[in-house]
Scaffold this motif. Structure first.
Motif, short mmCIF file in Angstrom:
data_model
loop_
_atom_site.label_atom_id
_atom_site.label_comp_id
_atom_site.label_asym_id
_atom_site.label_seq_id
_atom_site.Cartn_x
_atom_site.Cartn_y
_atom_site.Cartn_z
N GLN A 59 7.70 34.77 82.37
CA GLN A 59 6.40 35.37 82.64
C GLN A 59 5.51 35.27 81.40
O GLN A 59 4.36 34.87 81.50
N ASP A 60 6.05 35.64 80.24
CA ASP A 60 5.28 35.57 78.99
C ASP A 60 6.15 34.91 77.93
O ASP A 60 7.05 35.52 77.37
N ASN B 33 7.62 42.48 80.58
CA ASN B 33 6.85 41.32 81.02
C ASN B 33 7.40 39.97 80.53
O ASN B 33 6.67 38.99 80.51
N HIS C 108 7.56 36.16 74.24
CA HIS C 108 8.72 37.04 74.04
C HIS C 108 10.02 36.26 73.86
O HIS C 108 11.05 36.86 73.50
N GLN D 50 5.27 28.67 79.94
CA GLN D 50 4.84 29.66 80.93
C GLN D 50 5.32 29.23 82.31
O GLN D 50 5.23 28.05 82.66
#
Length: 138
Positions: free
Chosen positions: A89-90, A71, A93, A44
């Motif tokens: 960001q995430d 995102n 993914h 992250q």
């Protein structure tokens, strides 16, 4: 004699203006597409990369307008005071089997900020950020 003096003075003035113009007087706003490769499964807020750009008048504003994986990434919006950095960001993914390439469209505005904090957009460029994921053994 006075006319000759005026002509010489005028020519010298024009010559001085021409030679006093420097490269800094040119209007520079350069930003290009950005491509990088990183390992899948990052952390992250991990730094993915820095988008290089050049601007000599105004400040820059980076806005993500679309991502093929919503995102997945974020970008700092520092108004030109530091580099334009792309972050995870995430991390969910960033899986090679699901999303081997993450692509985002970034709108880059060159803005001028006034003393009353209002701003005017001087120029806009659209760039593509492509992040290729490396498949790691599981």
């Amino acid at each position: 004699m006075k006319t000759t003096f005026k002509i010489i003075l005028c020519c010298l003035s024009v010559f001085w203006i021409i030679i006093s113009c420097s490269k800094d007087d040119l209007d520079i706003f350069v930003v290009n597409d950005f491509t990088t490769t990183i390992d899948e499964n990052p952390n992250q807020d991990q730094l993915i990369g820095i988008i290089p750009y050049q601007v000599n008048k105004g400040l820059t504003e980076f806005i993500i307008t679309s991502q093929n994986v919503p995102n997945a990434i974020s970008i700092n919006n520092s108004y030109g005071f530091s580099n334009a950095s792309i972050y995870v960001q995430d991390p969910v993914h960033f899986d090679f089997e699901t999303n081997p390439i993450i692509i985002a469209t970034i709108k880059v505005n060159r803005v001028i900020v006034h003393l009353d904090f209002s701003q005017d957009i001087l120029d806009t460029k659209i760039i593509t950020v492509s992040i290729n994921l490396k498949d790691l053994p599981e």
